[in-house]
Motif scaffolding. Structure first.
Motif, PDB file in Angstrom:
ATOM      1  N   ASP A 201       0.862  -1.184   0.000  1.00 46.11           N
ATOM      2  CA  ASP A 201       0.000   0.000   0.000  1.00 46.11           C
ATOM      3  C   ASP A 201       0.900   1.235   0.000  1.00 46.11           C
ATOM      4  O   ASP A 201       1.605   1.494   0.967  1.00 46.11           O
ATOM      5  N   ALA A 202       0.907   1.971  -1.114  1.00 46.25           N
ATOM      6  CA  ALA A 202       1.813   3.117  -1.244  1.00 46.25           C
ATOM      7  C   ALA A 202       1.555   4.189  -0.197  1.00 46.25           C
ATOM      8  O   ALA A 202       2.401   5.059   0.026  1.00 46.25           O
ATOM      9  N   GLY A 203       0.424   4.136   0.465  1.00 40.95           N
ATOM     10  CA  GLY A 203       0.106   5.111   1.499  1.00 40.95           C
ATOM     11  C   GLY A 203       0.442   4.660   2.895  1.00 40.95           C
ATOM     12  O   GLY A 203      -0.022   5.270   3.867  1.00 40.95           O
ATOM     13  N   ARG A 204       1.275   3.593   3.013  1.00 39.77           N
ATOM     14  CA  ARG A 204       1.616   3.100   4.354  1.00 39.77           C
ATOM     15  C   ARG A 204       3.105   2.747   4.429  1.00 39.77           C
ATOM     16  O   ARG A 204       3.703   2.268   3.474  1.00 39.77           O
ATOM     17  N   LEU A 216       2.634   3.881   9.759  1.00 43.30           N
ATOM     18  CA  LEU A 216       2.557   5.293   9.408  1.00 43.30           C
ATOM     19  C   LEU A 216       1.692   5.409   8.158  1.00 43.30           C
ATOM     20  O   LEU A 216       1.786   4.577   7.253  1.00 43.30           O
ATOM     21  N   ARG A 217       0.867   6.427   8.098  1.00 43.24           N
ATOM     22  CA  ARG A 217      -0.067   6.605   6.987  1.00 43.24           C
ATOM     23  C   ARG A 217       0.149   7.962   6.339  1.00 43.24           C
ATOM     24  O   ARG A 217       0.435   8.955   7.019  1.00 43.24           O
ATOM     25  N   LYS A 218       0.038   8.008   5.013  1.00 44.54           N
ATOM     26  CA  LYS A 218       0.211   9.260   4.296  1.00 44.54           C
ATOM     27  C   LYS A 218      -1.115   9.995   4.198  1.00 44.54           C
ATOM     28  O   LYS A 218      -2.131   9.412   3.807  1.00 44.54           O
ATOM     29  N   ALA A 219      -1.085  11.264   4.575  1.00 40.88           N
ATOM     30  CA  ALA A 219      -2.282  12.100   4.522  1.00 40.88           C
ATOM     31  C   ALA A 219      -1.882  13.501   4.087  1.00 40.88           C
ATOM     32  O   ALA A 219      -1.006  14.117   4.713  1.00 40.88           O
ATOM     33  N   SER A 220      -2.466  13.990   3.013  1.00 45.67           N
ATOM     34  CA  SER A 220      -2.175  15.330   2.483  1.00 45.67           C
ATOM     35  C   SER A 220      -0.688  15.522   2.222  1.00 45.67           C
ATOM     36  O   SER A 220      -0.126  16.590   2.497  1.00 45.67           O
ATOM     37  N   GLY A 221      -0.047  14.482   1.693  1.00 43.42           N
ATOM     38  CA  GLY A 221       1.357  14.589   1.305  1.00 43.42           C
ATOM     39  C   GLY A 221       2.360  14.404   2.422  1.00 43.42           C
ATOM     40  O   GLY A 221       3.563  14.498   2.193  1.00 43.42           O
ATOM     41  N   HIS A 222       1.898  14.144   3.663  1.00 43.16           N
ATOM     42  CA  HIS A 222       2.800  13.968   4.796  1.00 43.16           C
ATOM     43  C   HIS A 222       2.486  12.654   5.505  1.00 43.16           C
ATOM     44  O   HIS A 222       1.373  12.122   5.418  1.00 43.16           O
ATOM     45  N   TRP A 223       3.487  12.149   6.229  1.00 43.51           N
ATOM     46  CA  TRP A 223       3.310  10.907   6.983  1.00 43.51           C
ATOM     47  C   TRP A 223       2.858  11.214   8.397  1.00 43.51           C
ATOM     48  O   TRP A 223       3.365  12.136   9.042  1.00 43.51           O
ATOM     49  N   ILE A 224       1.868  10.435   8.874  1.00 42.01           N
ATOM     50  CA  ILE A 224       1.367  10.592  10.233  1.00 42.01           C
ATOM     51  C   ILE A 224       1.340   9.216  10.903  1.00 42.01           C
ATOM     52  O   ILE A 224       1.229   8.187  10.239  1.00 42.01           O
ATOM     53  N   ALA A 225       1.474   9.216  12.224  1.00 42.95           N
ATOM     54  CA  ALA A 225       1.441   7.961  12.980  1.00 42.95           C
ATOM     55  C   ALA A 225       0.003   7.518  13.178  1.00 42.95           C
ATOM     56  O   ALA A 225      -0.873   8.329  13.498  1.00 42.95           O
ATOM     57  N   GLU A 226      -0.241   6.233  12.969  1.00 43.78           N
ATOM     58  CA  GLU A 226      -1.556   5.673  13.250  1.00 43.78           C
ATOM     59  C   GLU A 226      -1.597   5.186  14.693  1.00 43.78           C
ATOM     60  O   GLU A 226      -0.565   5.041  15.350  1.00 43.78           O
ATOM     61  N   PRO A 227      -2.793   4.902  15.205  1.00 43.62           N
ATOM     62  CA  PRO A 227      -2.886   4.315  16.545  1.00 43.62           C
ATOM     63  C   PRO A 227      -2.070   3.025  16.620  1.00 43.62           C
ATOM     64  O   PRO A 227      -1.795   2.393  15.600  1.00 43.62           O
ATOM     65  N   PRO A 228      -1.658   2.623  17.826  1.00 41.94           N
ATOM     66  CA  PRO A 228      -0.824   1.424  17.970  1.00 41.94           C
ATOM     67  C   PRO A 228      -1.427   0.210  17.278  1.00 41.94           C
ATOM     68  O   PRO A 228      -2.649   0.039  17.240  1.00 41.94           O
ATOM     69  N   LEU A 229      -0.558  -0.620  16.707  1.00 42.35           N
ATOM     70  CA  LEU A 229      -0.984  -1.854  16.056  1.00 42.35           C
ATOM     71  C   LEU A 229      -1.616  -2.772  17.100  1.00 42.35           C
ATOM     72  O   LEU A 229      -0.990  -3.141  18.083  1.00 42.35           O
ATOM     73  N   ARG A 230      -2.868  -3.138  16.882  1.00 37.83           N
ATOM     74  CA  ARG A 230      -3.580  -3.977  17.837  1.00 37.83           C
ATOM     75  C   ARG A 230      -3.469  -5.439  17.442  1.00 37.83           C
ATOM     76  O   ARG A 230      -3.197  -5.768  16.294  1.00 37.83           O
ATOM     77  N   ALA A 231      -3.679  -6.313  18.416  1.00 35.96           N
ATOM     78  CA  ALA A 231      -3.689  -7.744  18.151  1.00 35.96           C
ATOM     79  C   ALA A 231      -4.354  -8.461  19.301  1.00 35.96           C
ATOM     80  O   ALA A 231      -4.513  -7.916  20.398  1.00 35.96           O
ATOM     81  N   THR A 232      -4.768  -9.679  19.029  1.00 35.66           N
ATOM     82  CA  THR A 232      -5.358 -10.508  20.072  1.00 35.66           C
ATOM     83  C   THR A 232      -4.664 -11.858  20.067  1.00 35.66           C
ATOM     84  O   THR A 232      -3.931 -12.192  19.130  1.00 35.66           O
ATOM     85  N   GLY A 233      -4.879 -12.640  21.110  1.00 37.78           N
ATOM     86  CA  GLY A 233      -4.282 -13.966  21.184  1.00 37.78           C
ATOM     87  C   GLY A 233      -3.197 -14.029  22.227  1.00 37.78           C
ATOM     88  O   GLY A 233      -2.448 -13.071  22.429  1.00 37.78           O
ATOM     89  N   ALA A 234      -3.109 -15.177  22.880  1.00 40.38           N
ATOM     90  CA  ALA A 234      -2.162 -15.335  23.991  1.00 40.38           C
ATOM     91  C   ALA A 234      -0.722 -15.183  23.538  1.00 40.38           C
ATOM     92  O   ALA A 234       0.099 -14.585  24.238  1.00 40.38           O
TER      93      ALA A 234
END
Length: 326
Positions: A201-204, A216-234
């Motif tokens: 994904d060219a925007g990530r 990190l996600r691209k928005a309006s030509g700049h990179w921004i941090a996304e919320p923490p990567l979530r996961a489940t499972g022991a």
């Protein structure tokens, strides 16, 4: 040609054809290369192959694997340990433990170290918008004119580990991921970051951080941090918050994360609302071929490889397999 150049710890350099499962030893006429621990490999525009080693300097081979020339500290390199290589038009740049050297192919070598404005251990080199950038143990530096040498990015005089050209330039440093535009810098994500990798994904962009992998996600030509990567499972919960040292995406489907503990985590990233979630998680340790508690995720154009102390592994479905030719 669809082949892959593979540098090994003690068996030299190979050209691997993944489709046929065949490997050809390169540089057989250079005994010093065959016994060297290879740290970096770069294919040049004219087909030549540059190889950086831990103790024996730099080797340049022709397209068929014959030795063209060898350089080490005695013949002009700042140091014999060549950690990273970057090619630009007419030049080969070698990042060593003593500074950067520029080879003006086929002109004589030029060295760049502290006297030329580039102090510290060179971790990463990248060409971005016509300039050469270096990440070192003492900061991020830029070369735009050979007569002036390297200049520091003033806001980034801190330990830097990785650079990535992705529209703008991103730097992974001891206190965060920064976006660089000319002389301006902007903190994208706070906290230690050791690695960066592109996504299908060219925007990530994926980042290896103190608390694991981050998006990190691209928005309006700049990179921004996304919320923490979530996961489940022991399995993942036992590893949550563990520092990630490397990261890479395989086939646009699975994310591979190297952890400071020596384990690997693999999962399928999917969007859930405003954040990304890692699903279908697998963990890998010594029982799955990660020997001696070390694994480095190497992000390539065609996917990832896993470097360990004893083998080069590649993903096959949800498992890791050793390249049969190596």
């Amino acid at each position: 040609e669809g082949s892959l150049l593979v540098g090994t710890q003690e068996r030299g350099l190979f050209r691997l054809d993944p489709r046929r499962g065949e490997a050809q030893r390169m540089g057989a006429a250079a005994p010093a290369l065959a016994g060297s621990e290879i740290l970096s490999v770069r294919m040049l525009a004219d087909g030549q192959i540059a190889v950086g080693t831990l103790r024996n300097g730099l080797f340049v081979l022709d397209a068929s694997g014959r030795l063209r020339f060898h350089m080490d500290r005695d013949s002009g390199l700042p140091d014999n340990a060549v950690l990273t290589l970057q090619a630009s038009e007419g030049s080969l740049w070698a990042g060593t433990s003593g500074g950067v050297a520029q080879l003006l192919m086929p002109s004589p070598i030029e060295n760049y170290g502290s006297r030329e404005g580039l102090p510290g251990l060179v971790e990463s080199l990248v060409e971005h918008q016509g300039a050469i950038y270096a990440a070192t143990s003492q900061g991020v530096f830029r070369l735009t004119c050979r007569e002036r040498g390297f200049e520091a990015i003033p806001a980034l005089r801190k330990q830097a580990f990785a650079l990535l050209s992705a529209g703008t330039l991103l730097a992974a440093t001891a206190d965060g991921v920064y976006e660089i535009e000319g002389s301006r810098t902007r903190l994208v994500r706070a906290g230690l970051a050791r690695g960066l990798a592109k996504s299908s994904d060219a925007g990530r962009i994926w980042a290896a951080t103190r608390t694991g992998a981050a998006s990190l996600r691209k928005a309006s030509g700049h990179w921004i941090a996304e919320p923490p990567l979530r996961a489940t499972g022991a399995e993942f919960e036992r590893l949550t918050g563990v520092e990630a040292t490397s990261v890479g995406e395989e086939g646009g489907e699975r994310l591979w994360i190297g952890l400071v503990t020596g384990h690997l985590v693999s999962g399928r990233p999917v969007r859930k609302g405003s954040s990304m979630e890692l699903t279908d998680i697998r963990t890998f340790g010594e029982a799955q071929g990660i020997a001696a508690g070390f694994a480095e995720v190497i992000a390539l154009k065609d996917g990832v490889r896993i470097g360990t102390t004893s083998a080069i592994l590649r993903p096959q479905g949800l498992t890791l397999v050793q390249d049969p030719a190596l």
